[in-house]
Design a protein around this motif. Structure first.
Motif, mmCIF file in Angstrom:
data_model
loop_
_atom_site.group_PDB
_atom_site.id
_atom_site.type_symbol
_atom_site.label_atom_id
_atom_site.label_comp_id
_atom_site.label_asym_id
_atom_site.label_seq_id
_atom_site.Cartn_x
_atom_site.Cartn_y
_atom_site.Cartn_z
ATOM 1 N N LYS A 252 28.710 51.215 37.499
ATOM 2 C CA LYS A 252 29.935 51.588 38.212
ATOM 3 C C LYS A 252 31.033 50.538 38.090
ATOM 4 N N TYR A 253 30.676 49.255 38.205
ATOM 5 C CA TYR A 253 31.684 48.198 38.240
ATOM 6 C C TYR A 253 31.843 47.470 36.909
ATOM 7 N N ASN A 254 31.173 47.921 35.878
ATOM 8 C CA ASN A 254 31.279 47.270 34.581
ATOM 9 C C ASN A 254 32.726 47.242 34.097
ATOM 10 N N ASP A 255 33.154 46.097 33.611
ATOM 11 C CA ASP A 255 34.509 45.915 33.070
ATOM 12 C C ASP A 255 35.589 46.232 34.110
ATOM 13 N N PHE A 256 35.324 45.938 35.362
ATOM 14 C CA PHE A 256 36.314 46.163 36.430
ATOM 15 C C PHE A 256 37.517 45.255 36.205
ATOM 16 N N THR A 257 38.696 45.880 36.129
ATOM 17 C CA THR A 257 39.928 45.133 35.868
ATOM 18 C C THR A 257 41.033 45.606 36.808
ATOM 19 N N LEU A 258 41.721 44.653 37.420
ATOM 20 C CA LEU A 258 42.869 44.955 38.269
ATOM 21 C C LEU A 258 44.127 44.454 37.585
ATOM 22 N N LYS A 259 45.074 45.366 37.360
ATOM 23 C CA LYS A 259 46.337 45.009 36.723
ATOM 24 C C LYS A 259 47.495 45.433 37.620
ATOM 25 N N VAL A 260 48.601 44.755 37.472
ATOM 26 C CA VAL A 260 49.840 45.207 38.097
ATOM 27 C C VAL A 260 50.741 45.705 36.976
ATOM 28 N N VAL A 261 51.124 46.978 37.081
ATOM 29 C CA VAL A 261 51.965 47.623 36.085
ATOM 30 C C VAL A 261 53.228 48.107 36.792
ATOM 31 N N GLU A 262 54.348 47.431 36.525
ATOM 32 C CA GLU A 262 55.594 47.735 37.230
ATOM 33 C C GLU A 262 55.374 47.625 38.740
ATOM 34 N N ASN A 263 55.421 48.741 39.448
ATOM 35 C CA ASN A 263 55.258 48.732 40.904
ATOM 36 C C ASN A 263 53.927 49.338 41.354
ATOM 37 N N ASP A 264 52.947 49.319 40.465
ATOM 38 C CA ASP A 264 51.643 49.904 40.783
ATOM 39 C C ASP A 264 50.521 48.910 40.542
ATOM 40 N N LEU A 265 49.444 49.077 41.302
ATOM 41 C CA LEU A 265 48.185 48.417 40.992
ATOM 42 C C LEU A 265 47.351 49.422 40.211
ATOM 43 N N VAL A 266 46.835 49.011 39.060
ATOM 44 C CA VAL A 266 46.043 49.897 38.207
ATOM 45 C C VAL A 266 44.647 49.310 38.057
ATOM 46 N N ILE A 267 43.641 50.110 38.397
ATOM 47 C CA ILE A 267 42.241 49.675 38.368
ATOM 48 C C ILE A 267 41.501 50.463 37.303
ATOM 49 N N THR A 268 40.786 49.778 36.433
ATOM 50 C CA THR A 268 39.911 50.431 35.463
ATOM 51 C C THR A 268 38.503 49.895 35.673
ATOM 52 N N ARG A 269 37.523 50.777 35.564
ATOM 53 C CA ARG A 269 36.130 50.351 35.776
ATOM 54 C C ARG A 269 35.195 51.397 35.186
ATOM 55 N N GLY A 270 33.935 50.993 34.985
ATOM 56 C CA GLY A 270 32.889 51.928 34.601
ATOM 57 C C GLY A 270 32.413 51.734 33.180
ATOM 58 N N LEU A 271 31.112 51.983 32.961
ATOM 59 C CA LEU A 271 30.526 51.879 31.637
ATOM 60 C C LEU A 271 30.329 53.266 31.029
ATOM 61 N N LEU A 272 29.502 54.100 31.679
ATOM 62 C CA LEU A 272 29.294 55.452 31.176
ATOM 63 C C LEU A 272 30.512 56.335 31.440
ATOM 64 N N GLU A 273 31.117 56.162 32.613
ATOM 65 C CA GLU A 273 32.327 56.893 32.947
ATOM 66 C C GLU A 273 33.437 55.898 33.223
ATOM 67 N N ILE A 281 52.169 50.285 45.009
ATOM 68 C CA ILE A 281 52.209 49.149 45.938
ATOM 69 C C ILE A 281 52.941 49.513 47.221
ATOM 70 N N ARG A 282 54.002 50.296 47.112
ATOM 71 C CA ARG A 282 54.781 50.649 48.305
ATOM 72 C C ARG A 282 54.017 51.568 49.246
ATOM 73 N N ARG A 283 52.905 52.153 48.769
ATOM 74 C CA ARG A 283 52.111 53.045 49.607
ATOM 75 C C ARG A 283 50.966 52.323 50.316
ATOM 76 N N ILE A 284 50.795 51.054 50.069
ATOM 77 C CA ILE A 284 49.707 50.299 50.708
ATOM 78 C C ILE A 284 50.012 50.115 52.192
ATOM 79 N N GLN A 285 49.070 50.521 53.029
ATOM 80 C CA GLN A 285 49.243 50.466 54.479
ATOM 81 C C GLN A 285 48.534 49.266 55.116
ATOM 82 N N ALA A 286 47.436 48.836 54.508
ATOM 83 C CA ALA A 286 46.672 47.716 55.062
ATOM 84 C C ALA A 286 45.763 47.154 53.981
ATOM 85 N N ILE A 287 45.365 45.912 54.168
ATOM 86 C CA ILE A 287 44.434 45.245 53.257
ATOM 87 C C ILE A 287 43.177 44.894 54.048
ATOM 88 N N ARG A 288 42.031 45.213 53.468
ATOM 89 C CA ARG A 288 40.755 44.988 54.156
ATOM 90 C C ARG A 288 39.894 44.032 53.327
#
Length: 489
Positions: A252-273, A281-288
């Motif tokens: 599930k978490y293989n090759d997990f990558t967090l990128k910032v693209v313009e005004n978005d956070l973009v997450i890619t992850r997964g080996l089989l899928e 970013i402007r839609r983020i309401q809270a950080i946990r």
């Protein structure tokens, strides 16, 4: 305007597979019964399954082909327009202003053809499903569509935007999981209980097929043979469940990558899928920030965000960092999420609250221990360990409880099993509730609960803080009241 486009022809296989999945178990049961039934003609027995399978493929394949043929999508007049329907043609027009993100995922069958599954997320969409899904689109076309929508939304004259004119978005990598971190998160995922629950839930659907009575009869013989043997079997079962959970987390978490693209956070992850999730970013309401008992001693935590307008179908969709040293979270996210203070000074719960965290747990588990001791004497006495475990948990919950007000940010820290630290901006908080029960009133304590608007309307609650502190939080949140920066107090 763009010409209507169809999905890749492999969609026919996907559509047919959905139909097969719904009837596969009844068919297998039918063949099992048919094969062992007495009095069946041998030639009939030989040809009947093949005829049934062939007829099934035709009945399922034809609708799948028609569904693919009638499904088209295009961009026109600042809208993503999708037309579909097996017998009745349906139209779904999604304005660009409502589209929050296009999330991509790649299954094993997608990759050889360079395809992705596209999920359209919209503001105010259904919490359980996306606004629309396109099951097989060329990756280049999906990326071009994503850029086209983003550019059109930001352009003053969107009607003149074409796919050729859209510039490639700038991006930078904030976090990429290492192999060491991947093995660590897989080993400490704590999903063994989920695996066991899934196994029992699956088995419970086949009470009429699986000989459970015979299984439990054998289990009774094992119990009579000795509790040591039973204990060994339980340990082996738990180890196998843990190994399965490790493999699942690794995939599930293989090759997990967090990128910032313009005004978005973009997450890619997964080996089989391979999954791609976009969080505006402007839609983020809270950080946990979450610290499990397995990871906290090593100084590790995970970070997730609550964001509005999301169709979250699993908990991990809001996860932006699966495992990282807690003391560098601010370094990773500080330049992107500039409004947040990641290291606030937490005001802890008062010492008088300690007994509140211990007393109720002690009473509950003392009663459980008494019942088990009488019922399973003398082995039930081992349940006294539950009292110790509950007391330790209560002590850690007391140590975790606290809050902080830093300018326009409220931070609540509390613990169930995992320690949670929730960072919220005042203008993102939907409600603040203060409650005082009779026992708290005598000790001058109170509880505070907050909620923010997200896909799951998430909340945070800290119990047994000082009544004066709870009132301070309540007054800080009340509109038209200006407070000084309490983080400097």
């Amino acid at each position: 305007m763009s010409e209507p486009k169809r999905l890749h022809p492999i969609t026919i296989i996907f559509n047919a597979a959905k139909n097969v999945k719904e009837v596969i178990i009844p068919l297998l049961l039918y063949f099992a019964v048919f094969a062992f039934k007495d009095g069946i003609n041998t030639k009939l027995l030989m040809w009947a399954p093949a005829v049934i399978v062939l007829a099934g493929l035709v009945l399922m394949g034809v609708p799948a082909f028609i569904s693919w043929l009638r499904y088209t999508y295009r961009v026109e007049d600042m809208e993503l327009r999708i037309e579909y329907g097996l017998f009745v043609k349906k139209k779904r027009y999604i304005p660009f202003d409502r589209i929050q993100s296009l999330d991509f995922s790649e299954h094993i069958l997608h990759r050889p053809f360079g395809l992705v599954k596209v999920k359209v997320e919209t503001a105010g969409g259904n919490d359980d499903s996306a606004e629309a899904e396109m099951s097989a689109v060329k990756k280049e076309e999906a990326e071009a569509l994503k850029r086209l929508i983003a550019e059109a939304k930001n352009s003053k004259n969107p009607n003149v935007i074409s796919e050729e004119e859209v510039e490639v978005e700038k991006e930078s990598i904030l976090y990429k999981i290492s192999q060491k971190q991947l093995l660590f998160i897989a080993s400490t995922s704590g999903s063994a209980g989920v695996v066991l629950s899934a196994i029992f839930a699956f088995a419970s659907q086949f009470n009429d097929i699986i000989p459970f009575e015979k299984f439990f009869d054998e289990l009774q013989h094992i119990v009579k043979a000795g509790y040591v043997l039973l204990g060994i079997l339980i340990i082996i079962g738990l180890i196998l469940a843990w190994i399965i959970s490790v493999v699942m987390a690794y995939l599930k978490y293989n090759d997990f990558t967090l990128k910032v693209v313009e005004n978005d956070l973009v997450i890619t992850r997964g080996l089989l899928e391979k999954r791609t999730t976009t969080i505006p970013i402007r839609r983020i309401q809270a950080i946990r920030i979450q610290e499990s008992p397995f990871r906290q001693p090593f100084g590790y935590a995970s970070v997730s965000v609550e964001y509005a307008g999301s169709a979250i179908d699993e908990k991990a969709e809001g996860l932006i960092i699966p495992v990282v040293k807690k003391n560098i979270i601010g370094t990773i996210l500080g330049e992107t999420l500039t409004d947040y203070s990641f290291h606030p000074e937490i005001i802890p719960a008062p010492r008088s609250a300690k007994s509140r965290y211990l007393f109720m747990k002690f009473c509950i588990f003392a009663i459980v221990t008494l019942i088990l001791s009488i019922w399973l004497w003398p082995y039930g006495l081992l349940s006294a360990l539950l009292i110790i475990g509950a007391s330790v948990l209560g002590l850690y919950q007391f140590k975790s409880a606290g809050y902080s007000i830093t300018g326009s940010q409220l931070t609540l820290r509390y613990r169930g099993i995992d320690q949670q630290t929730v960072l919220m901006k005042k203008n993102r908080i939907q409600s603040v509730d203060m409650s005082v029960n009779w026992f708290q009133k005598r000790a001058g304590l109170a509880s505070v609960e907050t909620s923010v608007m997200s896909g799951g309307n998430s909340s945070a609650k800290v119990k047994h803080i000082r009544l004066e502190d709870a009132k301070e939080i309540y007054e800080w949140y009340r509109p038209n009241i200006v407070k000084a920066d309490h983080g400097n107090i």
